[in-house]
Design an enzyme around this catalytic site. Structure first.
Site, mmCIF file in Angstrom:
data_model
loop_
_atom_site.group_PDB
_atom_site.id
_atom_site.type_symbol
_atom_site.label_atom_id
_atom_site.label_comp_id
_atom_site.label_asym_id
_atom_site.label_seq_id
_atom_site.Cartn_x
_atom_site.Cartn_y
_atom_site.Cartn_z
ATOM 1 N N LYS A 173 -32.521 86.453 95.201
ATOM 2 C CA LYS A 173 -33.714 87.089 95.759
ATOM 3 C C LYS A 173 -34.206 88.172 94.835
ATOM 4 O O LYS A 173 -33.393 88.983 94.416
ATOM 5 C CB LYS A 173 -33.328 87.676 97.114
ATOM 6 C CG LYS A 173 -34.397 88.484 97.773
ATOM 7 C CD LYS A 173 -33.887 89.037 99.072
ATOM 8 C CE LYS A 173 -34.968 89.957 99.606
ATOM 9 N NZ LYS A 173 -34.450 90.965 100.456
ATOM 10 N N LYS A 219 -29.169 89.986 94.700
ATOM 11 C CA LYS A 219 -30.410 90.593 95.195
ATOM 12 C C LYS A 219 -30.812 91.707 94.238
ATOM 13 O O LYS A 219 -30.061 92.680 94.054
ATOM 14 C CB LYS A 219 -30.177 91.139 96.604
ATOM 15 C CG LYS A 219 -31.392 91.841 97.180
ATOM 16 C CD LYS A 219 -31.157 92.230 98.628
ATOM 17 C CE LYS A 219 -32.346 92.988 99.175
ATOM 18 N NZ LYS A 219 -32.120 93.434 100.561
HETATM 19 C C1 PBG Z 1 -33.407 94.603 103.871
HETATM 20 C C2 PBG Z 1 -34.166 93.443 103.319
HETATM 21 C C3 PBG Z 1 -35.251 93.471 102.447
HETATM 22 C C4 PBG Z 1 -35.686 92.160 102.328
HETATM 23 C C5 PBG Z 1 -34.838 91.368 103.071
HETATM 24 N N1 PBG Z 1 -33.888 92.170 103.675
HETATM 25 C C6 PBG Z 1 -35.941 94.604 101.807
HETATM 26 C C7 PBG Z 1 -35.215 95.469 100.878
HETATM 27 O O1 PBG Z 1 -34.072 95.227 100.490
HETATM 28 O O2 PBG Z 1 -35.802 96.494 100.532
HETATM 29 C C8 PBG Z 1 -36.880 91.712 101.536
HETATM 30 C C9 PBG Z 1 -37.554 90.486 102.033
HETATM 31 C C10 PBG Z 1 -38.938 90.291 101.542
HETATM 32 O O3 PBG Z 1 -39.477 91.061 100.727
HETATM 33 O O4 PBG Z 1 -39.543 89.312 102.001
HETATM 34 N N2 PBG Z 1 -32.185 94.855 103.281
HETATM 35 ZN ZN ZN Z 2 -31.442 96.900 103.896
#
Ligand code: PBG
Ligand code: ZN
Length: 331
Positions: free
Chosen positions: A253, A200
């Site tokens: 992601k 991520k």
């Molecule tokens: C929270 C989380 C996020 C997303 C999924 N889980 C945001 C982040 O890490 O700031 C992003 C999903 C999206 O943008 O569709 N940990």
């Molecule tokens: Zn988070």
């Protein structure tokens, strides 16, 4: 090859639609699509999200109704995000592990309604429940790793207790897959899978999501725990670690800026690879389509196809419902 008389003519296989269909290397099936949902801590209600046209935060009744309609289209996997109840955010996100939360109540209701016909995945992270909006416990301005693990573990166990099929930790703390696995097993949930947000990135494409889930960090950014967009070898390292710790599926992601990483992971792991076509990727297409600058259906088809072609087995996407309803990808 003689330029005037080529023997090799790739265009022979592009001649008719059906010919193109039978030689297609990538096929999308509705079973590959996962629709995300934002769950409100209340019985009913629909709140539009300004930056995500067509996506709403849903109370339990409305979630059941929406998921029921989606199932008719062929969407049988959902990923749930919860919103915190008013006034319950604190520095450690303690409400995240409640047995009575937006997500646990939604899971129970969905399972009661749809049982095994629906695969319920839940996002596990405390950022929607912390008053500072970070994904871990904050001490002296730093996000602390190990003190965050018990919180994430109780959250995952609460979701599994409620009936979640798969829990999906998105926090990016080191060692959380092992911690969750141990916690789930100790609670008798050996059968519940873990979809790790293994790779991520610290991405600007999450902007609209943070409005939707009310989870933006109050100060600073997430770069001390999410990955640096410059790194791909590091994705292999995260993949290997999470696999060794017991993850059942691995996620990359966002998707579109990281198709090379999806391909790399597909080559390196035998686990299912999941790609998250994130909020900003969705909203950018929506905005351009609203202005008439892009053909939305064609762009969504090409986008989802590219993610599958890169090597993703499953795609989490806010486009899922419309893509099937509008026939942007064939059922
Ligand atoms: C929270 C989380 C996020 C997303 C999924 N889980 C945001 C982040 O890490 O700031 C992003 C999903 C999206 O943008 O569709 N940990
Ligand atoms: Zn988070």
């Amino acid at each position: 090859m003689n330029a005037q008389h080529p023997i090799q003519r790739p265009r022979r296989l592009r001649r008719t639609p059906w010919l193109r269909e039978i030689v297609a290397e990538t096929r999308l099936h509705p079973s590959q699509l996962i629709q995300p949902h934002f769950c409100l801590p209340k019985e009913s209600g629909r709140e539009p999200i300004a930056s995500m046209p067509g996506i709403e935060r849903l109370g339990i009744r409305d979630l059941i109704e929406t998921v029921g309609e989606d199932m008719k289209l062929g969407i049988r996997t959902v990923l749930l995000f919860g919103l915190a109840e008013d006034g319950c955010k604190d520095s450690t996100g303690s409400a995240s592990g409640d047995a009575d939360s937006a997500v646990t109540n939604a899971v129970r209701a969905l399972k009661e309604e749809f049982g095994r016909d629906l695969m319920v995945m839940t996002d596990v992270c405390i950022c929607a429940y912390t008053d500072h909006g970070h994904c871990g416990v904050l001490e002296d301005g730093d996000v602390k790793n190990d003190p965050s693990l018990p919180l994430l573990t109780s959250m995952a166990v609460a979701h599994a207790d409620a009936g979640a099929d798969i829990v999906a930790p998105s926090d990016m703390m080191d060692g959380r897959i092992a911690a969750l696995r141990e916690g789930l097993d100790a609670a008798g949930h050996e059968e519940i899978g873990i979809l790790s947000y293994a790779v991520k990135y610290a991405s600007a494409w999450y902007g609209p999501f943070r409005d939707a889930a009310d989870s933006a960090p109050g100060h600073g950014d997430r770069k001390s725990y999410q990955m640096d967009p410059r790194n791909a070898r590091e994705a292999s390292r995260e993949t290997a670690l999470d696999e060794a710790e017991g993850a059942d599926m691995l996620m990359v992601k966002p998707a579109l800026s990281y198709l090379d990483v999806i391909a790399r992971m597909r080559a390196e792991t035998h686990l299912p690879v999941v790609a998250y076509n994130v909020s900003g990727e969705f909203s950018a297409v929506k905005a351009a389509a609203e202005k008439g600058w892009l053909d939305e259906g064609a762009v969504v088809y090409e986008t989802l196809t590219s993610i599958a072609r890169a090597g993703a087995d499953l795609i989490i996407t806010y486009h899922a419902r419309e893509a099937l309803r509008e026939g942007w990808i064939k059922k």
